[in-house]
Design an enzyme around this catalytic site. Structure first.
Site, PDB file in Angstrom:
ATOM      1  N   SER A  39       0.997  -1.188  -0.073  1.00  0.00           N
ATOM      2  CA  SER A  39      -0.089  -0.436   0.115  1.00  0.00           C
ATOM      3  C   SER A  39       0.495   1.051  -0.079  1.00  0.00           C
ATOM      4  CB  SER A  39      -0.875  -0.173   1.211  1.00  0.00           C
ATOM      5  OG  SER A  39      -0.362  -0.364   2.626  1.00  0.00           O
ATOM      6  N   ASP A 230      -2.194   7.992   9.929  1.00  0.00           N
ATOM      7  CA  ASP A 230      -1.011   6.588  11.146  1.00  0.00           C
ATOM      8  C   ASP A 230       0.025   6.995  10.337  1.00  0.00           C
ATOM      9  OD1 ASP A 230      -1.013   5.547   7.895  1.00  0.00           O
ATOM     10  OD2 ASP A 230      -2.708   3.477   8.667  1.00  0.00           O
ATOM     11  N   HIS A 233       0.906   5.363   6.214  1.00  0.00           N
ATOM     12  CA  HIS A 233       0.952   5.096   5.072  1.00  0.00           C
ATOM     13  C   HIS A 233       0.656   7.309   4.061  1.00  0.00           C
ATOM     14  CE1 HIS A 233      -1.352   1.609   6.067  1.00  0.00           C
ATOM     15  NE2 HIS A 233      -0.640   1.214   4.894  1.00  0.00           N
TER      16      HIS A 233
END
Length: 263
Positions: A39, A230, A233
């Site tokens: 991601s 967070d 990311h």
């Protein structure tokens, strides 16, 4: 009157004609830059949902699309293991050809449990030949799980077998500062990525170090603005910086023609 030619001259002329025809009709096919990862390389659909991005969704703008086709096949939540067991690597291999590139960045999810009921995506730490037999509760099959290095070697060796050029990136750092310095991956996945590159002869971009150096220069407060949700990311600004560090790494690679495809 017509001039007579020998049979040999006529044959030579025909061979030249067909050779030129084949050359003229040949359609040049752009090489493809395949990007695989997690991601931090492609977040969600890759269109900035929840203000989160991955560097693979941005890096295409730095390349000349008339020279190379940039395809971001990264997907959130995957480790080096599950990118393979999902069938995503096999799908790329079907089309991978000589002269293509594969840029890979894994590690963030490889530290997860091997057989938990949430994702069962972890790999054994290190680059050795260890393996473990598990029951995968997600796929509902028995599975042999190997080390991070095993799966990374698989990417590299199978790409090379197709005539493609593999490039390993160490994982991007998280937003974890201690005593004014961001924590680096030079004792685990960043180190192992480098060791696999050395072991297999793959090209290597120490993305972890490049970005960490920038983070240290910027300071924790400035870097914190890159992470709205967070510590893992980044947003568009943070992922753009990451993409620029990948580009800088490509330019620094010795003997790699990929830099010639940059704008």
């Amino acid at each position: 009157m017509f001039k007579k030619y020998s049979a040999g001259t006529c044959i030579a002329a025909m061979v030249l004609f067909f050779a030129l025809s084949s050359f003229i009709c040949y359609k040049w096919e752009r090489p493809v830059l395949y990007i695989i990862g997690d991601s931090t390389v492609k977040n969600g659909s890759g269109k900035g949902a929840d203000a989160l991005w991955g560097w693979g969704s941005i890096i295409g703008r730095y390349f000349d699309s008339s020279k190379i086709d940039v395809q971001n096949h990264a997907i959130g939540g995957r480790s080096s293991r599950t990118f393979i067991t999902d069938g995503r690597w096999d799908a790329i291999l079907k089309n991978l050809k000589k002269g293509d590139y594969v840029v890979m960045q894994f590690g963030h999810n490889d530290s997860s449990p091997l057989d938990d009921t949430a994702r069962a995506r972890g790999t054994i730490k290190g680059i050795g030949d260890e393996s473990r037999e598990i029951y995968n509760p997600i796929r509902k099959v028995n599975e042999t799980v190997y080390t991070y290095g095993y799966y990374m070697r698989k990417f590299v060796n199978e790409a090379k077998a197709k005539g493609a050029i593999p490039i390993i990136c160490s994982p991007v750092p998280r937003n974890n500062f201690k005593d004014g310095k961001v924590q680096r991956g030079n004792q685990d996945y960043g180190l192992w990525a480098k060791e696999i590159a050395e072991q297999t002869g793959a090209l290597f971009i120490d993305l972890n170090r490049r970005i960490a150096d920038e983070y240290d220069r910027m300071g924790a407060d400035a870097v914190g603005k890159f992470f709205p949700k967070d510590h893992t990311h980044p947003n568009l600004e943070g992922s753009t910086l990451n993409a620029e560090m990948v580009v800088a790494g490509i330019k620094a690679l010795k003997g790699c023609r990929l830099a010639a495809d940059l704008k």
